[in-house]
Design an enzyme around this catalytic site. Sequence first.
Site, PDB file in Angstrom:
ATOM      1  N   SER A   1       0.831  -1.208   0.000  1.00  0.00           N
ATOM      2  CA  SER A   1       0.000   0.000   0.000  1.00  0.00           C
ATOM      3  C   SER A   1       0.862   1.254   0.000  1.00  0.00           C
ATOM      4  O   SER A   1       2.006   1.237   0.450  1.00  0.00           O
ATOM      5  CB  SER A   1      -0.905   0.018   1.232  1.00  0.00           C
ATOM      6  OG  SER A   1      -1.586  -1.195   1.369  1.00  0.00           O
TER       7      SER A   1
HETATM    8  N1  SAH Z   1       0.057  -4.964   4.291  1.00  0.00           N
HETATM    9  C1  SAH Z   1       0.639  -5.427   3.055  1.00  0.00           C
HETATM   10  C2  SAH Z   1      -0.276  -5.201   1.886  1.00  0.00           C
HETATM   11  C3  SAH Z   1      -0.449  -6.440   1.091  1.00  0.00           C
HETATM   12  S1  SAH Z   1      -1.732  -6.398  -0.117  1.00  0.00           S
HETATM   13  C4  SAH Z   1       2.026  -4.848   2.843  1.00  0.00           C
HETATM   14  O1  SAH Z   1       2.460  -4.005   3.632  1.00  0.00           O
HETATM   15  O2  SAH Z   1       2.690  -5.273   1.905  1.00  0.00           O
HETATM   16  C5  SAH Z   1      -2.990  -7.352   0.670  1.00  0.00           C
HETATM   17  C6  SAH Z   1      -2.675  -8.782   0.974  1.00  0.00           C
HETATM   18  O3  SAH Z   1      -3.841  -9.379   1.489  1.00  0.00           O
HETATM   19  C7  SAH Z   1      -2.240  -9.633  -0.216  1.00  0.00           C
HETATM   20  O4  SAH Z   1      -0.961 -10.142   0.022  1.00  0.00           O
HETATM   21  C8  SAH Z   1      -3.294 -10.751  -0.264  1.00  0.00           C
HETATM   22  O5  SAH Z   1      -2.767 -12.007  -0.626  1.00  0.00           O
HETATM   23  C9  SAH Z   1      -3.781 -10.749   1.181  1.00  0.00           C
HETATM   24  N2  SAH Z   1      -5.078 -11.372   1.410  1.00  0.00           N
HETATM   25  C10 SAH Z   1      -6.230 -11.300   0.671  1.00  0.00           C
HETATM   26  N3  SAH Z   1      -7.205 -12.036   1.234  1.00  0.00           N
HETATM   27  C11 SAH Z   1      -6.676 -12.588   2.369  1.00  0.00           C
HETATM   28  C12 SAH Z   1      -7.172 -13.456   3.378  1.00  0.00           C
HETATM   29  N4  SAH Z   1      -8.419 -13.943   3.364  1.00  0.00           N
HETATM   30  N5  SAH Z   1      -6.346 -13.816   4.370  1.00  0.00           N
HETATM   31  C13 SAH Z   1      -5.061 -13.365   4.428  1.00  0.00           C
HETATM   32  N6  SAH Z   1      -4.528 -12.552   3.500  1.00  0.00           N
HETATM   33  C14 SAH Z   1      -5.329 -12.156   2.487  1.00  0.00           C
END
Ligand code: SAH
Length: 277
Positions: free
Chosen positions: A124
């Site tokens: 993000s």
């Molecule tokens: N906080 C992260 C942002 C990652 S983007 C950072 O700092 O990089 C959001 C993430 O949510 C993705 O990696 C995706 O795989 C994950 N995601 C989506 N649905 C999910 C679920 N049900 N449980 C765990 N992770 C999930």
Amino acid sequence: MTQRPGFPVKLTPSGTPRPAGKTTVGISARQAPLLPPSLNATQAAAKAAGSAMSRPDPLVSGLGLDSVAVRARMVRKLAEQGVQDPRVLSAMGQVERHRFVESALVNQAYEDTSLPIGLGQTISKPNVVARMVELLCQNTQGPLGRILEIGTGCGYQAAVLSHVASEVYSIERLRGLHEKARTNLRPFRLHNVHLIFGDGMLGYPKGAPYAGIISAAGGDAVPEAWLAQLAVGGRLIAPTITPAGHQALVVVLKTAEGFERQVLEAVHFVPLKSGVA
Ligand code: SAH
């Protein structure tokens, strides 16, 4: 992904095959130096930059970037954009975002932009991370208690959260990213970050109740499990599809009487999916 020998990563024992596993990252006791409440945002930005690691950084200096100065500029910009909480500005100033992105993208690491982290997911924007963490911290003082993050991704936001909370449980459904986050976070030795591989739609009952829950992926609704695992007085921040059909940041406060829900600004997060892969 290969694991460097000798690093004290603990895996939670569980049966095989494991649908979920927990990793404790790091060993040394370290707490974020919390700034006195009297410090204003500009002072906090300066202090955060000063307290960031000041050793030479070959990764960025090779690209002509001074990591501390570039991060200080990012923190100043966040303050100008309205982020006020000194705890959040300090955390954003301390975490080296360039260590969470591919080397080809290092020179964009401190720009206010989301970046690809592999498997179709993104880290993000700093502004969005700061905004969400500030919402989590709203109406609290000092360090937060236990926090659950849904969507570890590359681990950046988990590292930011580790500076404002006593414990961070971060769950990721894609094994490749769970492993990547473990590798990224290892050098930081954040003893209070616990990485879990599993479906975050179910929350993580072992760490409940949580003082805060923060989702980095957007669903159609806030899963019941998250509401159930929130402590009374706890806050949940999640991008969610609104009745108007677009994604917005939703804040839910759990009180003794029930839930108070607020819909804030429109956002664009990757989708919340169920199951693991
Ligand atoms: N906080 C992260 C942002 C990652 S983007 C950072 O700092 O990089 C959001 C993430 O949510 C993705 O990696 C995706 O795989 C994950 N995601 C989506 N649905 C999910 C679920 N049900 N449980 C765990 N992770 C999930």
